[in-house]
Design an enzyme around this catalytic site. Sequence first.
Site, short mmCIF file in Angstrom:
data_model
loop_
_atom_site.label_atom_id
_atom_site.label_comp_id
_atom_site.label_asym_id
_atom_site.label_seq_id
_atom_site.Cartn_x
_atom_site.Cartn_y
_atom_site.Cartn_z
CD GLU A 254 -2.71 -0.61 2.76
OE1 GLU A 254 -2.96 0.57 3.12
OE2 GLU A 254 -2.99 -1.59 3.45
CD GLU A 305 -11.53 1.50 0.97
OE1 GLU A 305 -11.99 0.43 1.42
OE2 GLU A 305 -10.32 1.79 1.03
CE LYS A 308 -9.79 2.22 5.54
NZ LYS A 308 -8.76 2.36 4.51
CD GLU A 314 -6.83 6.15 7.35
OE1 GLU A 314 -6.82 5.43 6.32
OE2 GLU A 314 -5.93 6.14 8.20
#
Length: 333
Positions: A254, A305, A308, A314
């Site tokens: 990542e 997302e 998250k 995030e």
Amino acid sequence: MNAINPFASSHFLDAAQVGICYGRVANNLPPPTMAIDLLKSNGIQRLRLFNPDPAALKPFYGTGIELMIGVPNEILPTLANGTITTSIQWLQSNIFAHVLPNQVKYLAVGNEVFLKDPFYTPFVVPAIFNLYQAIQTLGLYDTVKLSSSHASTILSNSFPPSSSAFDPNLRPALVPLLRFLQDTGSPLMVNVYPFFSYIDNQQYVTLDYALFRSSRVEIDQDLAYSNMFDATIDSFVYAMEREGFYGIPVVVTETGWPTSGGDAAGVDNALVYNGNIVARALGNVGTPKRPGVGVEVFLFDLFDENGKSGGEYEKHFGIFGLNGIKNYDIRFN
């Protein structure tokens, strides 16, 4: 600069791959078929799925897209304490029932277990051993590599890179893992985020150093560092060598930069960071300690997302919008 380690895996001889993570902690994602279309139309040949969710996995059957598939933390005790047959059955039911075996390039056995989910730490290496024997039994040991993905914080010291060392409390789990990786030609998997290093340490880290545009060079044992990504990768290499392990490849499972959420986040910085990551991987630029040894990377993330937790940043790592249009003009080949 140091020469490439003569014991390095042949993995180093190939052009470094650029993949992308397919995080699914959201309630508004487009269908996986759209994700597949985006990958193909942008020349992305490798994808990381954090869990073998059948709904996400099945559409990739026969697409030719190579996969890194996560083995969830919570299943590790079952695999570690079970027989080889247990691992074979788990693989066949959860992975090979949904995609072709030759599409699976990596199994990431647990994600950031040692520091974020420490209950599962004792189960990581035994689970890997059992899965490896299962892979051997299935005749896939030449094509599927096993490892476990870790946060950069498994290093107790990372600056300067040559002084790096793993957290001594983690050695009982890390050393057997490193021995397995060296014996099987598998990579150390790490999650690397200069963005968070900058956000959390602005008194020591400049934004330019995190974004590959620093004019200042840090010298460490005659090696010159101009960016945090290189320094972090080499910190892991030095830490492994400190434990007596040489030539283990490093795969970044990542890395990315958020497009929104506050200080230093934004599409311009995301393009600069991710664009540099892609160019360096495709060019096999390598790092000061391993020049010419391209670092395989998986960019985070395919889409934003909205589920998250952990801060607004995030939720905003998506490279593509939910409509399939790029959030910024990055190229992958």
